[in-house]
Design an enzyme around this catalytic site. Sequence first.
Site, mmCIF file in Angstrom:
data_model
loop_
_atom_site.group_PDB
_atom_site.id
_atom_site.type_symbol
_atom_site.label_atom_id
_atom_site.label_comp_id
_atom_site.label_asym_id
_atom_site.label_seq_id
_atom_site.Cartn_x
_atom_site.Cartn_y
_atom_site.Cartn_z
ATOM 1 N N HIS A 124 0.871 -1.184 0.000
ATOM 2 C CA HIS A 124 0.000 0.000 0.000
ATOM 3 C C HIS A 124 0.908 1.235 0.000
ATOM 4 O O HIS A 124 2.026 1.186 0.546
ATOM 5 C CB HIS A 124 -0.827 -0.055 1.289
ATOM 6 C CG HIS A 124 -1.869 0.992 1.431
ATOM 7 N ND1 HIS A 124 -1.586 2.285 1.805
ATOM 8 C CD2 HIS A 124 -3.212 0.938 1.257
ATOM 9 C CE1 HIS A 124 -2.712 2.982 1.864
ATOM 10 N NE2 HIS A 124 -3.718 2.194 1.538
ATOM 11 N N ASP A 179 3.321 -4.306 8.190
ATOM 12 C CA ASP A 179 2.117 -3.500 8.018
ATOM 13 C C ASP A 179 0.923 -4.426 8.228
ATOM 14 O O ASP A 179 0.550 -5.194 7.349
ATOM 15 C CB ASP A 179 2.112 -2.895 6.605
ATOM 16 C CG ASP A 179 0.806 -2.157 6.296
ATOM 17 O OD1 ASP A 179 -0.091 -2.139 7.156
ATOM 18 O OD2 ASP A 179 0.696 -1.611 5.181
ATOM 19 N N GLN A 217 -4.370 -4.619 7.274
ATOM 20 C CA GLN A 217 -5.430 -5.543 6.851
ATOM 21 C C GLN A 217 -5.381 -6.836 7.655
ATOM 22 O O GLN A 217 -6.422 -7.393 8.011
ATOM 23 C CB GLN A 217 -5.292 -5.864 5.348
ATOM 24 C CG GLN A 217 -5.471 -4.675 4.424
ATOM 25 C CD GLN A 217 -6.898 -4.145 4.389
ATOM 26 O OE1 GLN A 217 -7.852 -4.835 4.734
ATOM 27 N NE2 GLN A 217 -7.049 -2.892 3.984
ATOM 28 N N LYS A 238 -10.005 0.157 10.833
ATOM 29 C CA LYS A 238 -10.245 -1.052 10.022
ATOM 30 C C LYS A 238 -10.601 -2.239 10.918
ATOM 31 O O LYS A 238 -11.088 -3.258 10.448
ATOM 32 C CB LYS A 238 -9.005 -1.395 9.192
ATOM 33 C CG LYS A 238 -8.749 -0.375 8.087
ATOM 34 C CD LYS A 238 -7.729 -0.884 7.112
ATOM 35 C CE LYS A 238 -7.088 0.226 6.323
ATOM 36 N NZ LYS A 238 -7.893 0.653 5.172
ATOM 37 N N CYS A 241 -4.767 2.430 -3.634
ATOM 38 C CA CYS A 241 -3.525 2.926 -3.013
ATOM 39 C C CYS A 241 -2.376 1.936 -3.175
ATOM 40 O O CYS A 241 -1.534 1.789 -2.274
ATOM 41 C CB CYS A 241 -3.729 3.264 -1.541
ATOM 42 S SG CYS A 241 -4.923 4.556 -1.279
#
Length: 401
Positions: free
Chosen positions: A120, A197, A200, A223, A359
């Site tokens: 991303h 990261d 998600q 999220k 993104c």
Amino acid sequence: MPLISPWRADFPALDALQRQGQTYLDSAATTQKPQALLDALNHYYTSGAANVHRAQHLPGAHATQAFEASRHKVGQWLNAGESGQIIFTHGATSALNLLAYGLQAHFAEGDEIVISALEHHANLLPWQQLARRRNLRLVVLPLDGHGLIDLEAAATLIGPRTRLLAVSQFSNVLGAWQPLTRLLALAQAQGALTVVDGAQGVVHGRHDVQALGCDFYVFSSHKLYGPEGLGVLYGRHAALAHLDHWQFGGEMVLDVDYHRAEFRPAPLGFEAGTPPIASVIGLGATLEYLDGLDQKAVVDHEARLHRRLLEGLQQREQVRVLGAPELALVSFVVDGVHNADLAHLLTEQGIAVRAGHHCAMPLLKSLGLPGAIRVSLGLYNDSDDLLRFFSALDQGLELLA
Ligand code: PMP
């Protein structure tokens, strides 16, 4: 057989969206919120807001207590234990920028930062810009045919000049878990720092940062069914020692003179200014709510719903699914149809999905696509949501294809 989410009623917005004729299938962008979060925000704001850590009065003590209790819950959620610190930021993006600025003294000209081809922008641009500022080399790990970071290539590209590896746990476009254990081991063998990261990944299942063994783990509250304006940065103690302070102001100092200052260690030393207090307290309440759910039932429901979504798309000849999505989302294109045109027709029929480059522009470019449509699921979605989506998709395809 219909798939019914037993948790749908816990999210009041789902009913409201339905009354507006909207089917929400964009949870990878942001999620709807549980009543438990709304109650916590309401309680905080109606029982007396106060700033944290600095006031000697009772409302300040209450706010600080609730704020620090949330920090503790986030630590438990990630099983951080005594291994490191939980730092609150304003989002995953600001956590990654914090790292890219805070670690810049760690690098010498010619050092390498390794990312992957599916990152991303939030886990690409801070490192790209750091590399440009400091004359470093940004190495991009390619993907294999299944949309996973290619481990064979990684074994040759991660080398003695690698000082940091920053990779996504779960792709927001391809919907696949990345081979983190092997990647982190490759980086650690070179003595490099590791950044995951988890924006998600954190949403699906429970993740243990100690078992994962990364130095830093980053995610956004919004999220994970929590409030906006809040991110989490977990850092292992030894890795935090490499981090310089990056934003300066109130709260993060121990002692100040006009021409010098002494800063606090993590976490407070990296939380300059008034933090998003209500959001932090709200995230704590959200995690408590999520913790009370039957985890296996959630995982099963999400897996069944995802299978139905994927199979439905695969049954439609014109549709081409990107990668090999395992969970949570599917991105697809229709050959000969621009994603924006199809997205427009879906929007007109009340289907809230995301279209565009998600993104991850370099990834979409490498696939030769201007964009794709992404359908993403939350634990509150039902198979009826998918039926409405497929009916709208078929109408759209009839018009366009
Ligand atoms: N990384 C990934 C994989 C993401 O999907 C996102 C959000 N789309 C981010 C980072 C950035 O999160 P935020 O915009 O909440 O800072």
